[in-house]
Design an enzyme around this catalytic site. Structure first.
Site, PDB file in Angstrom:
ATOM      1  N   HIS A  26      22.320   0.701 -13.419  1.00 16.87           N
ATOM      2  CA  HIS A  26      23.161  -0.016 -14.389  1.00 16.87           C
ATOM      3  C   HIS A  26      23.927  -1.073 -13.594  1.00 16.87           C
ATOM      4  O   HIS A  26      24.297  -0.829 -12.438  1.00 16.87           O
ATOM      5  CB  HIS A  26      24.228   0.868 -15.027  1.00 16.87           C
ATOM      6  CG  HIS A  26      23.735   2.067 -15.764  1.00 16.87           C
ATOM      7  ND1 HIS A  26      23.435   3.241 -15.144  1.00 16.87           N
ATOM      8  CD2 HIS A  26      23.543   2.282 -17.089  1.00 16.87           C
ATOM      9  CE1 HIS A  26      23.059   4.134 -16.053  1.00 16.87           C
ATOM     10  NE2 HIS A  26      23.112   3.577 -17.239  1.00 16.87           N
TER      11      HIS A  26
ATOM     12  N   ASP B  89      26.829   0.321 -11.736  1.00 15.66           N
ATOM     13  CA  ASP B  89      26.593   1.283 -10.641  1.00 15.66           C
ATOM     14  C   ASP B  89      26.634   0.573  -9.295  1.00 15.66           C
ATOM     15  O   ASP B  89      27.057   1.151  -8.302  1.00 15.66           O
ATOM     16  CB  ASP B  89      25.177   1.898 -10.686  1.00 15.66           C
ATOM     17  CG  ASP B  89      24.845   2.583 -11.980  1.00 15.66           C
ATOM     18  OD1 ASP B  89      25.775   3.015 -12.671  1.00 15.66           O
ATOM     19  OD2 ASP B  89      23.632   2.680 -12.282  1.00 15.66           O
TER      20      ASP B  89
END
Ligand code: XLS
Ligand code: CA
Ligand code: CA
Length: 439
Positions: free
Chosen positions: A101, A104
């Protein structure tokens, strides 16, 4: 560069008799199964979020995992250390893909502009490390669920400003995924659902969700992103009801809004369980509708009602899953993403390797068994025989669209007594067990 996983060499295949925890027993990347290597069949990928940002937090307890790359300091420096460690881990494991993501890999800044800048810095580093190691991006995605701004959803929020923010975030995530050569892009709508119908305009929310996805399709076309778009169904958690409930409800949504040509599904085992389906049911439904695009390979716990995201170790399930995947002709450009986390109590660094090794082995074993099962055609022949009444006579007329109610009534009135035959579930289960034990 500081080595983080000291003492761990490249994980090798040692065969089924090995007792070495740090070696593969069944996953032999270059071994051929049919015409493809295991690596090509399985296309394993590591989930950046669980493996490198997971801290062992649960709703009742704080972190148990203190990773060497998480030293206190500037968040962007931390993100760099983490990414360098991630590529060391993935190289040593011998995995060819990863997924992430946007949030992240790079920390949020004070503004969206600053956040985008942080992301650019990390994308440059990822690009370099991908080049150095040959590891590729299976899919990218945007985290539209963690920040408080998404409290009422993202594309389905009641607040148009949130819709706009989510659009900006997905726009950027698509650019970044393209930049890194991502082969797919995933939409998981963790907050795209509702907590209570009493405050929800479901019709507007669903229409907006479709508008959002159409905008994503248009923008991908505009920038020349040719990766596969995937929707990941999940029935609930964190919302009480998630619109992408399961494969069949996403299928209906895609058809209703004219999106079916642009999307396939990313089926997650644990989400199937939460929707009261088996993993193989979701894979099968997606496959027969031309929608099986990719898989999140983690397993759940049937005794728990939440998404435990465990390493897949159940070889019965991996066999039935690989059976569907082989019948699908594989998953490419999708893959088997390990959206899994080691248990909260498994907080030592080598648990990360061991968890992935046992999971890769479970899928490799499942692949080998499923391949033999499919080659034998024992199940196929049984099913064909079971439906033989549709291959000729009145059954053939039905499937050819040549029968109507009046003809069928005339046929039924003249019919002798109906005889049915055993479904032989136990026989079929004994066949599966025979192959599982034989290996
Ligand atoms: C959560 C989902 C999520 C998606 C990516 O349950 O599995 O991790 O895979 O956003
Ligand atoms: Ca997932
Ligand atoms: Ca999950």
């Amino acid at each position: 560069m500081n080595e983080i996983f000291k003492g761990v060499d490249h994980i090798k295949y040692e065969g089924p008799d090995s007792k070495n925890l740090m070696a593969f027993k069944h996953y032999n990347a270059d071994e051929l199964v049919g015409e493809r290597t295991m690596a090509d069949h399985l296309r394993f990928s590591i989930a950046y979020w669980h493996t490198f940002t997971g801290k062992g937090v649960d709703p009742f307890g704080s972190a148990t995992m203190f990773r060497p790359w998480d030293q206190p300091g500037d968040p962007l420096d931390q993100a760099k250390e983490r990414m360098i460690a991630a590529f060391e881990f993935m190289s040593k494991l011998g995995v060819k893909y990863f997924c992430f993501h946007d949030r992240d890999i790079a920390p949020e800044g004070a503004t969206l502009r600053e956040t985008n800048k942080n992301l650019d810095v990390m994308v440059d580093l990822a690009k370099q490390l991908m080049k150095d190691t040959g590891i590729k991006l299976l899919w990218g995605t945007a985290n539209l669920f963690n920040h408080p701004r998404f409290v009422h959803g993202a594309a389905t929020s009641c607040n148009a400003d949130v819709f706009a923010y989510a659009a900006a975030q997905v726009k950027k995530a698509l650019e970044v995924t393209k930049e890194l050569g991502g082969e797919n892009y995933v939409f998981w709508g963790g907050r795209e659902g509702y907590e209570t119908l009493l405050n929800t305009n479901m019709q507007l929310e669903l229409d907006n969700f479709a508008r959002f996805l159409h905008m994503a399709v248009d923008y991908a076309k505009e920038i020349g992103f040719t990766g596969q778009f995937l929707i990941e169904p999940k029935p609930k958690e964190p919302t009480k009801h998630q619109y992408d409930f399961d494969a069949a409800s996403v299928h209906a949504f895609l058809l209703k809004y004219g999106l079916e040509k642009h999307f396939k599904l990313n089926i997650e085992a644990n989400h199937a369980t939460l929707a009261a389906h088996t993993f193989e049911h979701e894979l099968h439904y997606a496959r027969i509708n031309g929608l099986l695009g990719s898989v999140d390979a983690n397993q759940g716990d049937l005794l728990l009602g939440w998404d435990t995201d465990q390493m897949p170790t159940d070889i019965y399930t991996t066999t039935l899953a690989m059976y569907e995947i082989l019948k699908n002709g594989g998953l490419q450009p999708g893959g088997l993403n390990f959206d899994c986390k080691v248990r909260r109590g498994s907080f030592e660094l080598d648990d990360l390797f061991i968890g992935h090794i046992v999971g890769f082995d479970a899928f490799a074993y499942g692949l080998k068994v499923a391949y033999k099962l499919l080659q034998s055609e024992e199940l196929e022949q049984f099913v064909e025989e079971r439906y033989a009444s549709y291959a000729s006579g009145i059954g053939k007329q039905i499937v050819d669209g040549k029968a109507d109610f009046k003809q069928l009534e005339a046929y039924a009135l003249e019919m002798p007594e109906i005889t049915n035959r055993s479904g032989r579930q136990e026989v079929l289960e004994s066949i599966i067990n025979r192959y599982l034990v034989k290996g």
